[in-house]
Structures are given as structure tokens and as C-alpha cells.
Design a protein around this motif. Sequence first.
Motif, PDB file in Angstrom:
ATOM      1  N   GLN A 204      44.975  38.207  44.935  1.00 55.92           N
ATOM      2  CA  GLN A 204      44.169  38.449  46.137  1.00 55.92           C
ATOM      3  C   GLN A 204      44.562  39.766  46.794  1.00 55.92           C
ATOM      4  O   GLN A 204      43.720  40.503  47.285  1.00 55.92           O
ATOM      5  N   ARG A 205      45.849  40.071  46.772  1.00 55.97           N
ATOM      6  CA  ARG A 205      46.300  41.348  47.356  1.00 55.97           C
ATOM      7  C   ARG A 205      45.704  42.514  46.590  1.00 55.97           C
ATOM      8  O   ARG A 205      45.257  43.500  47.169  1.00 55.97           O
ATOM      9  N   SER A 207      42.954  42.506  44.793  1.00 57.78           N
ATOM     10  CA  SER A 207      41.512  42.594  45.084  1.00 57.78           C
ATOM     11  C   SER A 207      41.284  43.121  46.492  1.00 57.78           C
ATOM     12  O   SER A 207      40.328  43.870  46.726  1.00 57.78           O
ATOM     13  N   SER A 208      42.135  42.740  47.420  1.00 56.70           N
ATOM     14  CA  SER A 208      41.956  43.206  48.796  1.00 56.70           C
ATOM     15  C   SER A 208      42.095  44.724  48.856  1.00 56.70           C
ATOM     16  O   SER A 208      41.248  45.409  49.435  1.00 56.70           O
ATOM     17  N   ILE A 256      43.419  31.784  38.778  1.00 59.95           N
ATOM     18  CA  ILE A 256      42.513  31.674  39.936  1.00 59.95           C
ATOM     19  C   ILE A 256      41.314  30.801  39.569  1.00 59.95           C
ATOM     20  O   ILE A 256      40.897  29.944  40.344  1.00 59.95           O
ATOM     21  N   TRP A 275      38.261  31.644  46.921  1.00 56.79           N
ATOM     22  CA  TRP A 275      39.134  32.168  45.866  1.00 56.79           C
ATOM     23  C   TRP A 275      38.343  32.833  44.750  1.00 56.79           C
ATOM     24  O   TRP A 275      38.804  33.790  44.129  1.00 56.79           O
ATOM     25  N   GLN A 277      35.972  34.709  45.092  1.00 54.88           N
ATOM     26  CA  GLN A 277      35.641  36.068  45.511  1.00 54.88           C
ATOM     27  C   GLN A 277      36.694  37.079  45.022  1.00 54.88           C
ATOM     28  O   GLN A 277      36.394  38.251  44.823  1.00 54.88           O
ATOM     29  N   VAL A 278      37.922  36.602  44.805  1.00 54.15           N
ATOM     30  CA  VAL A 278      38.975  37.494  44.282  1.00 54.15           C
ATOM     31  C   VAL A 278      38.572  37.991  42.890  1.00 54.15           C
ATOM     32  O   VAL A 278      38.759  39.162  42.539  1.00 54.15           O
ATOM     33  N   ASN A 282      37.296  41.743  41.597  1.00 52.62           N
ATOM     34  CA  ASN A 282      37.955  42.384  40.452  1.00 52.62           C
ATOM     35  C   ASN A 282      36.926  42.877  39.437  1.00 52.62           C
ATOM     36  O   ASN A 282      37.041  43.982  38.904  1.00 52.62           O
TER      37      ASN A 282
END
Length: 662
Positions: A204-205, A207-208, A256, A275, A277-278, A282
Motif C-alpha cells: 500500500q505504501r 502504491s500510495s 493482497i 485493498w 485499489q492497491v 499498481n
Amino acid sequence: IPPQKIRVCVVDLSQKQIDAWNSADLPIYEPGLPAVVEECRGRNLFFSTDIDTEIKAADIIFISVNTPTKTMGIGAGRAANIKNCELCARKIAQVSESDKIIVEKSTVPVRTAEAVRRVLECNEKGLKFQVLSNPEFLAEGTAIPDLMKPDRVLIGGVQDEAGLAAAEKLVSVYANWVPREQIITTNLWSSELSKLVANAFLAQRVSSINSISALCEATGADISEISRAVGKDARIGNRFLNSSIGFGGSCFQKDILNLVYLCETYGLKECAEYWNQVIVMNDYQKKRFSEKMVSNMFNTVTGKKIAILGYAFKKDTGDVRETPSMFVVRDLVLEQARIHVYDPQVKREDMWTEMEYTVQMSEATHPGLDAAVTTSPDAYTACADAHAFAVLTEWDEFKNLDFQRIYDSMAKPAFVFDGRNLLDHAKLRKIGFEVKKRGTSEDSKRKDTTAGDENQLRSPFLFDAVVDIEVHQPSTPLETMLPTSMFALSSIRRMTPSWLSAAATHAPTLLSSPPPLHQPIRHRSNRSRRGLYDGKDVRFGNNVPFSMKKTRRRWNPNVQYKRLYSEVLDEMIRFHVTAAALRSIDKAGGLDNYLLTSPHVTTKGEGEGQKVRNRIIQKMRHKEELKKQAIARGESTDAWDDKIVLIGKKIKPQTTANADQE
Ligand SMILES: NC(=O)c1ccc[n+]([C@@H]2O[C@H](COP(=O)([O-])OP(=O)(O)OC[C@H]3O[C@@H](n4cnc5c(N)ncnc54)[C@H](O)[C@@H]3O)[C@@H](O)[C@H]2O)c1
Ligand SMILES: O=c1ccn([C@@H]2O[C@H](COP(=O)(O)OP(=O)(O)O[C@H]3O[C@H](CO)[C@@H](O)[C@H](O)[C@H]3O)[C@@H](O)[C@H]2O)c(=O)[nH]1
């Protein structure tokens, strides 16, 4: 660990794997691993395919088999396939002759230990098995340091006397080299789920930060500076904030998806979407990269040689599972580029195996694939005569290449696409390369050094609209210009001359946005192919009355025949246009912008629209050319800018209301 204390035997079904582990050429590349294997192999570390014998001899058995995403059946594409774990449990139950501790090392869905326990309990000899969860947190490339100095070791077990005793036994194994306070014990389900959650948080980090890199490219902020600033906050921390072409590897996506599937299974739709969405982000990041390569190289890479530096999913590993490089190579091959890959550790056969498994591309499905992708022995050979090279894996050796030599050998202009922001871009630019990096705008107008420049791109705030009106239409009283609705206001902002002048200045960028690479082929009616239908078309279906007796029916799109104004061509042009297209034209800020940017026109061939689009592009290019010639002659370009502004001044805000209806 002293040999007299513990004996480890690694067993595997694959004879090839075990033979490689017993040879000097280990089956995986991992810094520091050969030394460890060399020191222990034959002493208290053994590799064998004699699974039955080793099961019988063991007190503790780690199940470390692969748990890939299911490719068929229920939950295909998301759920983890735990078939191998179950097979191991069945084998253990079948051949064991004494009680044992079974440790789930593989990453598994929560409550897998329950399935393993139930299979083990079915043994006919009345043996007792304790099942523990002990997820693995090592990352490839740093496996040895992660093993020697783990952040934590997590052990989950049933919270009864026998379960706690088994967990303690495993703790005592790790305690040989890990401080006790770093060994956490917990219950089974929390341990299993913690592993999925840890990977989900890490991914997630990535992707963020990757999502913010797209925003940086649009606004002129710099992703490296953002990472630096944000990472200084001790609550956030500075690791896993490197923007990239997307994450890869065998774990993140799989785990994920596993988490998403678990949420769905328990009816937690919102959590599943969150989740998922991560992964969506990507995929977007990977796609954006190849699209940008194509658009920067004048919208075509057909026949061009492109060097790919790095194919592994990260440095210090030869692993190519889910590597983002594969997606970039796939996209470029589909655009008919000639690809030359150099990676210090990746084997060609592994590239093909992964490509076939993950993106279903092989010589059989795509004849000519093998010839389109060459593997080069070094970076220099890969780059010779290439139009571009792309850095897709952050191998340290790439930093120290002789870039002058590479530049001299390349076709010009020589492009560099640094997907990892690894290289010294100032140095490369000085040599002559055209450098495109992640997470910054290439557009000088977006750089903050041009703050205050009249032509800089407007921020999307209402205040700008008022300023535009004031500056360019001073004769009109402001009150009469102020529109009543937000929508109208935003339309006016888009249509104001200063915006148009900026749009014209940025025309090359606008024009160079490439077609998406994989458009699904969809049947379209001939009429929709000709007009501006904006993706709408005739649809067919059934009328289903109460009697359930179905009858066929069709829905026609709302098509009108209208004259629309092209600012660039300064002409009214007739189109068959749907109501949806008219709305999109309004939203885009006019016909020209719509034709230049709508994917329905750029890629799907709206016949009438494409013809006009081509004329617009030609005219804008011509104007750019004249401007360049003026610059070459040393003339002021103000006249050209004025002319562009003048073109803008003729335009009235165009909405469906003032389009001429036939
Ligand atoms: N690779 C990593 O960095 C990493 C890190 C943490 C956790 N994990 C997890 O560890 C597990 C294994 O991952 P991997 O990357 O090592 O997978 P892998 O595919 O590289 O290796 C798995 C091995 O298990 C063998 N195998 C499969 N079924 C078997 C059976 N019934 N009996 C004996 N051997 C069998 C296969 O032949 C293969 O050699 C996965 O659940 C993964 O999520 C992996
Ligand atoms: O700031 C970052 C950090 C990583 N990545 C990418 O993310 C992917 C995964 O990297 P990494 O996590 O370092 O490698 P893995 O070997 O996949 O390790 C992850 O997956 C393992 C398997 O579950 C876990 O054990 C590890 O804790 C977890 O880090 C790679 O493509 C990296 O390039 C970035 O793009 N930006």
C-alpha cells in the motif's frame, strides 16, 4: 547453530531444485547465500528428495511450499491455492511414526492451520500433531540479513497447554540467534493474518507513493522531495517510499489478492474494495510507464530498438515473478519495438516461463516474440543503436556505466527512461540524453521556477477563472462575466484565452498522449464508427414482461446532426453526434480539446472525428514550426503567442446550448 543441536534437511519434490542446491550453482541468486550454504551443507544442512525418510526423522516440520493465486475454479484470480499445503499435511499424516510439530511457514489465508490440523488428525496411528503458524518475513535480495537480524519472529499457536508448549519449543530454536524480546507469540489466526496484513501495508505504501508520483508529474512537484519530506515524520518513516514502475515479486500481489478474497468471503465488500485499489494503482503505474515511453518517442516505437536495463523485480535477485519489467516489455513488444534486455542475474528461460504464466504470451500465442526480445550480455551491447534505454531494476552497477560511451553508440535523440530514479540525471542531460524520470514534470511551464509567468498552467481553482476573465476581457464587466453555476464557471475557465494559449503551447504534449495499448476489440455499428458517439452505440436486449416471454428490442443512442466550432481550424463542422459526446465536448472545453484527448477518438476511430483531429494536429504543428523558425531567425515570439491568444479571443464559450442544430 552448533551441528550437534540442530540438523536441517530441505526436502522438495523437484529433483532439479535439489540437485542445484547440492551443486556449486545454487538455484537462486541471493547475496551472502553461497557462503552460508557452503559452510553448513553436509554438516547440519542437507538437501534431499527422500521426503518420507526425512519426515519420519523430523521433530519439527516446516511447510514452506508455494501458495500461488488460484488460476481456476472458485476464487480464481484472487484466492490463494493451498493445495500444496494440504498435500504436505496428508504426506506427513501418512508416513509419520511419531508425534511432531508442524510449522506453517508458507503464506496462507487465515484459518488454513485449521485445515492442516484436521488433515493431520485423520492419521490412523493415533499420533499427536501440533500446528504452529510462523510466517516468513524475509525479502528477496536481503534474505540473509533478514534471517540473521529479523525485526521480529512471529509464532502463533493454539492457546492451550500443548499448543503453548509447542510454540515454546519453536521459540527455543530461534532463540539460538534472535533476542527473545523480538520473538512474538500469539494465537494461530492472528499470526496467519499478520503476514497478509504486513505485505498489504508495505504494498500500500508503494502504491500510495506511486499515485502521488502521477500527481507530481501533473503539477510540477518532485516525488523524491515528497518522499524525503514525508519520510522525515517519525510516525510515517522513510522506508518503502521509493516511487517506481510498480511493485512486483511473488508476494505482494498474491497476498493482497488473498486478503481481498478473504474480505469478500466474509461479506466485507468495502474492505475488499479498499485493498483491491492497491493492485489497481499498481497496474495503473506499470501501464503509465510504457505509455509514457511510447508517447515521448513521438508516439511510435515500431521497429525501434529499446534497451531494457534490469528485468528482475528488484535488485539483488534473479527472480522475475510478477516483475513490472515484464509488463513494460509486453507493451513495447505489442507496439512492435525491438527489445534488448540486460539483467545481471535473470535467465532468458525464466523470462519466458513467467511471461507465459502471467501474461499468457509465448512464441505460440505471439509468433515472432522470441525474435522481438533479445537478451544482451551487457548494458553496452543492449544500448548500442538503441533509440532509448529504460532502467527498470535498481541494480547498483547501472549507476557506474560509461554513459558517454552509451550515448555515442545510440540513435539520436537518445532517450533515457529512469523508472527507478536511479541515475544522475543532470550528468546524463549534460551528455545530451533526453531524460524522463518518474514523478516530476518534464514541462518547464510546470516548474516552480516559472511562478508568476502569465502562461503557466492554471491551477484548477475558481479564482483563476476570475483572473483569466479580468485579464483577457477587460472591457466586459466582471459581474456580467461571472457565471451563475460552478459548471459554467469551470467551462469558462477552460475556454479563456490564456488557458487556450497554454493549451496551444502544450499542444505537443497533448497531441502525444498515446493510444492505450490494449483496447478490447468490440463490435461497433458502422454509424457509430463514422460519427462522434463517445463510446455509445446501438444496444440490443430483451423486453421481459411479467409473463417472462421475452421479445428482442434495441436501444438507439440519442444522435443529433450538429454543427460544432473548431477554434484551431476556425470552422463550423457538421457531425453526427450523441448527447453523451456533446456533454464530453463541453467538459473537455470545446471540440478541439475533445478530439485531441478523448480516447474514443484517439484510439477507437470515430471516423469523422479522426479526420478533423488530424487536420487540427497538422495546423498546430504548422504553427509550432513557424514559431520555431521565428525563434531561429532571432525574432520575438510574442507575435506568435499573440496570434495564439487571438485565436482564443474569437472563441465564445461553447456549450451545447450554442451549438447549431440542424
Ligand atoms: N519468496 C519469498 O521471498 C517469500 C518470502 C516470505 C514468504 N514466502 C512464502 O513462502 C512460500 C514459498 O514461496 P517460494 O517463493 O519459496 O516458492 P517457490 O515456488 O520458489 O518454492 C516452493 C517449492 O515447494 C516445492 N513443493 C511444492 N509442493 C511440494 C510438496 N507437496 N512437497 C514437497 N515440495 C513441494 C516446489 O517444488 C518448490 O520448489 C509461499 O507461500 C510464499 O508466499 C515467500
Ligand atoms: O519503496 C519501494 C519499495 C519496494 N518497491 C518494490 O516493491 C516490490 C517488493 O519489494 P520487497 O518488499 O523489497 O521484496 P519482496 O521480496 O517481495 O518482499 C516482500 O514480500 C515478502 C514475501 O511475502 C515478505 O516476506 C517481505 O517482508 C516483503 O517485503 C519490488 O518490486 C520493489 O521494487 C518499490 O517500488 N518501492
